[in-house]
Write an enzyme that holds these catalytic residues in place. Sequence first.
Site, PDB file in Angstrom:
ATOM      1  N   LYS A  13     -85.685  38.281 -84.006  1.00 20.42           N
ATOM      2  CA  LYS A  13     -85.578  38.071 -82.569  1.00 20.42           C
ATOM      3  C   LYS A  13     -85.717  36.505 -82.364  1.00 20.42           C
ATOM      4  CE  LYS A  13     -89.018  40.308 -80.976  1.00 20.42           C
ATOM      5  NZ  LYS A  13     -89.631  40.985 -82.227  1.00 20.42           N
ATOM      6  N   ARG A  88     -92.978  45.053 -74.061  1.00 24.76           N
ATOM      7  CA  ARG A  88     -93.274  45.699 -75.137  1.00 24.76           C
ATOM      8  C   ARG A  88     -93.925  46.973 -74.978  1.00 24.76           C
ATOM      9  NH1 ARG A  88     -94.079  41.145 -78.665  1.00 24.76           N
ATOM     10  NH2 ARG A  88     -94.673  41.594 -80.640  1.00 24.76           N
ATOM     11  N   ARG A 127     -91.323  35.480 -95.045  1.00 26.26           N
ATOM     12  CA  ARG A 127     -91.406  34.476 -94.301  1.00 26.26           C
ATOM     13  C   ARG A 127     -92.866  33.718 -94.590  1.00 26.26           C
ATOM     14  NH1 ARG A 127     -91.409  36.151 -87.973  1.00 26.26           N
ATOM     15  NH2 ARG A 127     -93.473  37.266 -88.421  1.00 26.26           N
ATOM     16  N   ARG A 139     -99.262  32.457 -90.064  1.00 18.06           N
ATOM     17  CA  ARG A 139     -99.876  33.253 -88.739  1.00 18.06           C
ATOM     18  C   ARG A 139    -100.712  34.129 -89.275  1.00 18.06           C
ATOM     19  NH1 ARG A 139     -94.935  35.628 -85.290  1.00 18.06           N
ATOM     20  NH2 ARG A 139     -96.369  37.338 -85.120  1.00 18.06           N
ATOM     21  N   ARG A 150     -99.159  46.210 -86.286  1.00 16.53           N
ATOM     22  CA  ARG A 150     -98.148  45.850 -85.454  1.00 16.53           C
ATOM     23  C   ARG A 150     -96.782  46.618 -85.438  1.00 16.53           C
ATOM     24  NH1 ARG A 150     -97.408  40.069 -88.152  1.00 16.53           N
ATOM     25  NH2 ARG A 150     -95.633  39.829 -86.963  1.00 16.53           N
TER      26      ARG A 150
HETATM   27  P1  ADP Z   1     -93.853  40.039 -83.830  1.00 17.69           P
HETATM   28  O1  ADP Z   1     -93.660  39.058 -84.951  1.00 17.69           O
HETATM   29  O2  ADP Z   1     -94.912  40.979 -84.158  1.00 17.69           O
HETATM   30  O3  ADP Z   1     -92.989  40.398 -82.957  1.00 17.69           O
HETATM   31  P2  ADP Z   1     -94.949  38.235 -81.335  1.00 17.69           P
HETATM   32  O4  ADP Z   1     -94.965  36.634 -81.656  1.00 17.69           O
HETATM   33  O5  ADP Z   1     -93.776  38.596 -80.554  1.00 17.69           O
HETATM   34  O6  ADP Z   1     -94.898  38.871 -82.996  1.00 17.69           O
HETATM   35  O7  ADP Z   1     -96.239  38.786 -80.785  1.00 17.69           O
HETATM   36  C1  ADP Z   1     -97.619  38.422 -81.596  1.00 17.69           C
HETATM   37  C2  ADP Z   1     -98.837  39.090 -81.035  1.00 17.69           C
HETATM   38  O8  ADP Z   1     -98.898  38.638 -79.513  1.00 17.69           O
HETATM   39  C3  ADP Z   1     -98.540  40.530 -80.822  1.00 17.69           C
HETATM   40  O9  ADP Z   1     -98.891  41.404 -82.105  1.00 17.69           O
HETATM   41  C4  ADP Z   1     -99.254  40.999 -79.541  1.00 17.69           C
HETATM   42  O10 ADP Z   1    -100.884  40.918 -80.270  1.00 17.69           O
HETATM   43  C5  ADP Z   1     -99.374  39.683 -78.963  1.00 17.69           C
HETATM   44  N1  ADP Z   1     -98.062  39.933 -77.799  1.00 17.69           N
HETATM   45  C6  ADP Z   1     -96.784  39.460 -77.579  1.00 17.69           C
HETATM   46  N2  ADP Z   1     -96.269  39.705 -76.765  1.00 17.69           N
HETATM   47  C7  ADP Z   1     -96.973  40.947 -76.130  1.00 17.69           C
HETATM   48  C8  ADP Z   1     -96.663  41.690 -75.093  1.00 17.69           C
HETATM   49  N3  ADP Z   1     -95.421  41.638 -74.448  1.00 17.69           N
HETATM   50  N4  ADP Z   1     -97.493  42.679 -74.744  1.00 17.69           N
HETATM   51  C9  ADP Z   1     -98.644  42.713 -75.635  1.00 17.69           C
HETATM   52  N5  ADP Z   1     -99.022  41.990 -76.575  1.00 17.69           N
HETATM   53  C10 ADP Z   1     -98.149  41.007 -76.920  1.00 17.69           C
END
Ligand code: ADP
Length: 195
Positions: A13, A88, A127, A139, A150
């Site tokens: 994404k 999400r 990554r 991260r 996740r």
């Molecule tokens: P990923 O690589 O898992 O897609 P993101 O960078 O989008 O990671 O998100 C990292 C973390 O931030 C998630 O695991 C969650 O804890 C939190 N997070 C991000 N966006 C949301 C959301 N829309 N709702 C709830 N938690 C979120």
Amino acid sequence: MRLVLLGAPGAGKGTQATRLVAKHSIVQLSTGDMLRAAVTAGTPLGAQAKEIMNRGELVPDQLVIDLIDQRIGASDAAHGFILDGFPRTVAQARTLDTLLTKRNMKLDAVVELVVDENELLKRVENRVRETLKAGGVVRADDNPESLKTRLDAYRKLTAPVSAYYAQKGDLKQVDGMAPIDDVTLAIDKAIGGRV
Ligand code: ADP
């Protein structure tokens, strides 16, 4: 143009959002990036989110809804935006509908990057390796245990978001296993060469 980009962790994404931003002069609104910035800045929001994120769980809906509500109304988003990592949960998707309607806005498309689960694990491991090689900071949630959480959260809470948009007739699925440039082309095609 207003887009939602859906896909599991590691689906690509972020990579595709960066390309879409450059091409269409719109902003990328990534709730993950916003939350990580809050953690780094040590804000109360960051303090609330930090441990939850490190474990790989989702933060409460209201936290991200407030972030998005502020950002979609900001002047830099007037041209359009890509939501990356939001919505999400189905509750977030419903609230997004309300927030958009309130502003007389509409989504142009919802694009889902579809990737095999085995590939996701490989991509995140890769990554981590690349980040370490470049001397960067990995991260806190890019470890096997948090990644499992996740992916579980994705399956349980986020996969139904695709079904929600499919039902409304807004969902476009793109093969996220294809090479990066091909995925970009497929997204262009899916959004119908808009803007
Ligand atoms: P990923 O690589 O898992 O897609 P993101 O960078 O989008 O990671 O998100 C990292 C973390 O931030 C998630 O695991 C969650 O804890 C939190 N997070 C991000 N966006 C949301 C959301 N829309 N709702 C709830 N938690 C979120």
